[in-house]
Design a protein around this motif. Sequence first.
Motif, short mmCIF file in Angstrom:
data_model
loop_
_atom_site.label_atom_id
_atom_site.label_comp_id
_atom_site.label_asym_id
_atom_site.label_seq_id
_atom_site.Cartn_x
_atom_site.Cartn_y
_atom_site.Cartn_z
N ASP A 3 -34.95 -6.35 41.20
CA ASP A 3 -34.36 -5.02 41.06
C ASP A 3 -35.40 -3.98 41.48
O ASP A 3 -36.60 -4.27 41.57
CB ASP A 3 -33.95 -4.77 39.61
CG ASP A 3 -32.89 -5.76 39.13
OD1 ASP A 3 -32.00 -6.10 39.91
OD2 ASP A 3 -32.99 -6.17 37.96
N ALA A 4 -34.95 -2.73 41.66
CA ALA A 4 -35.87 -1.66 42.03
C ALA A 4 -36.94 -1.45 40.97
O ALA A 4 -38.08 -1.09 41.28
CB ALA A 4 -35.09 -0.36 42.26
N SER A 5 -36.62 -1.69 39.70
CA SER A 5 -37.55 -1.39 38.61
C SER A 5 -38.43 -2.56 38.19
O SER A 5 -39.32 -2.40 37.35
CB SER A 5 -36.75 -0.92 37.38
OG SER A 5 -35.89 -1.96 36.93
N SER A 18 -42.24 -2.18 38.50
CA SER A 18 -42.70 -1.16 37.56
C SER A 18 -42.81 -1.73 36.16
O SER A 18 -43.79 -1.48 35.43
CB SER A 18 -41.73 0.03 37.57
OG SER A 18 -42.08 0.98 36.59
N GLU A 19 -41.84 -2.51 35.75
CA GLU A 19 -41.86 -3.11 34.42
C GLU A 19 -42.98 -4.15 34.30
O GLU A 19 -43.62 -4.26 33.25
CB GLU A 19 -40.49 -3.73 34.13
CG GLU A 19 -39.40 -2.68 33.96
CD GLU A 19 -38.01 -3.25 34.13
OE1 GLU A 19 -37.89 -4.47 34.36
OE2 GLU A 19 -37.03 -2.47 34.05
N ASN A 65 -44.90 7.62 37.40
CA ASN A 65 -43.88 8.31 36.61
C ASN A 65 -42.61 8.60 37.42
O ASN A 65 -41.63 9.08 36.87
CB ASN A 65 -44.45 9.63 36.08
CG ASN A 65 -45.60 9.41 35.11
OD1 ASN A 65 -45.48 8.60 34.18
ND2 ASN A 65 -46.71 10.11 35.32
N ARG A 66 -42.66 8.32 38.72
CA ARG A 66 -41.50 8.55 39.57
C ARG A 66 -40.72 7.25 39.78
O ARG A 66 -41.29 6.16 39.80
CB ARG A 66 -41.94 9.13 40.92
CG ARG A 66 -42.66 10.46 40.79
CD ARG A 66 -42.99 11.08 42.14
NE ARG A 66 -41.77 11.43 42.87
CZ ARG A 66 -41.77 12.12 44.01
NH1 ARG A 66 -42.93 12.53 44.53
NH2 ARG A 66 -40.64 12.41 44.62
N GLN A 67 -39.41 7.39 39.91
CA GLN A 67 -38.53 6.24 40.04
C GLN A 67 -38.67 5.61 41.41
O GLN A 67 -38.44 6.25 42.43
CB GLN A 67 -37.07 6.68 39.81
CG GLN A 67 -36.05 5.55 39.91
CD GLN A 67 -36.19 4.56 38.78
OE1 GLN A 67 -36.52 4.92 37.65
NE2 GLN A 67 -35.94 3.29 39.07
N PRO A 68 -39.02 4.32 41.49
CA PRO A 68 -39.14 3.66 42.80
C PRO A 68 -37.76 3.42 43.42
O PRO A 68 -36.76 3.31 42.71
CB PRO A 68 -39.83 2.33 42.47
CG PRO A 68 -39.52 2.10 41.03
CD PRO A 68 -39.42 3.44 40.38
N LEU A 69 -37.75 3.35 44.74
CA LEU A 69 -36.52 3.11 45.48
C LEU A 69 -36.43 1.65 45.89
O LEU A 69 -37.44 1.00 46.18
CB LEU A 69 -36.47 4.00 46.73
CG LEU A 69 -36.54 5.51 46.51
CD1 LEU A 69 -36.57 6.23 47.86
CD2 LEU A 69 -35.35 5.98 45.67
N ASN A 70 -35.21 1.13 45.95
CA ASN A 70 -34.99 -0.23 46.45
C ASN A 70 -34.85 -0.14 47.97
O ASN A 70 -33.85 0.36 48.47
CB ASN A 70 -33.75 -0.83 45.81
CG ASN A 70 -33.61 -2.31 46.12
OD1 ASN A 70 -33.88 -2.75 47.24
ND2 ASN A 70 -33.19 -3.09 45.13
N PHE A 108 -44.31 3.03 44.28
CA PHE A 108 -43.94 4.28 43.62
C PHE A 108 -44.00 5.43 44.63
O PHE A 108 -44.93 5.51 45.43
CB PHE A 108 -44.89 4.59 42.47
CG PHE A 108 -44.78 3.66 41.30
CD1 PHE A 108 -43.67 3.70 40.47
CD2 PHE A 108 -45.79 2.75 41.02
CE1 PHE A 108 -43.57 2.84 39.37
CE2 PHE A 108 -45.70 1.89 39.94
CZ PHE A 108 -44.58 1.94 39.11
#
Length: 302
Positions: free
Chosen positions: A239-241, A244-245, A270-275, A264
């Motif tokens: 997944d995109a996240s 980050s996790e 702190n910014r949402q990564p893109l898939n 990132f």
Amino acid sequence: MPIKIPKLLPAREILEEENIFIMDETRANTQDIRPLNIIILNLMPEKERTEAQVLRLLGNTPLQVNISFLQMATHQSKTTSQLHLDQFYTTFSNIKHRKFDGMIVTGAPVEMLAFEEVDYWEELTEIMNWSTDNVTSTLHICWGAQAALYHHFGIGKFELPRKCSGVFSHIVQDRSEKLLRGFDDEFYAPHSRYTDVDQRKINEHKEIKLLSYSEEAGAFIMSANNGKQIMITGHLEYDASTLSEEYSRDRHRGLDIHLPEHYFPKNDPNRQPLNRWRSHAHLLFSNWLNYYVYQETPYEWE
């Protein structure tokens, strides 16, 4: 066409929300069609997450697919409930008499161990040996790919100076290969591992074709010459996240971990990564199911 999964599988709700076409046994049994039978050997600790990630990609093809989940009898899961495993998983002794059109072997968080030190290695080698005669094509992911390269082709792994983590650019090495049909000249894919394989040894091996690689992350997609084994060193199913996790988890554990590369926006965690790999993930799984499984498997196994 849909994938057929157990009615109460937790991933079902996630997939339905994403408009992935699924069905249960009641509806599937009314269709006069020969579905593909795919067995997924899930070695990841968070099995429910991996189930949703892989099923999402298998559910986006025109083929009807029956899914079965396999666990290791010689390993006790610490992060997935026994109730979930008892309800949705089986063991090798229960399926080794069967034939399967396709098989997927996931990654596993054991790459820092020598292969022979993994507590289920002997059982896994038995399954990989069985797959050569009883599965039309097997897709190996990350550590699963390293295990296949080592067991089937004698190519080992080596420890990296630091974790390979991030989303990297890849190029298509062999455009004639059906697995990469429709791929862009350059595409992106996530990697998350502490070890790697020697790209030079892969290029020199007469039974393996290197289909795609990254200048930064190394060998990525490989195929045995007969298409029986497909090895992917990264995680197109992520997944995109997910990266980050993993980064937050490792920092919480106090590990000396660097920021995932090219991931990132503006390298700001702190910014949402893109898939940026979703379309090629779907394309690869679709090509594998079509050209290496559906087009090659017999209608009736002898």
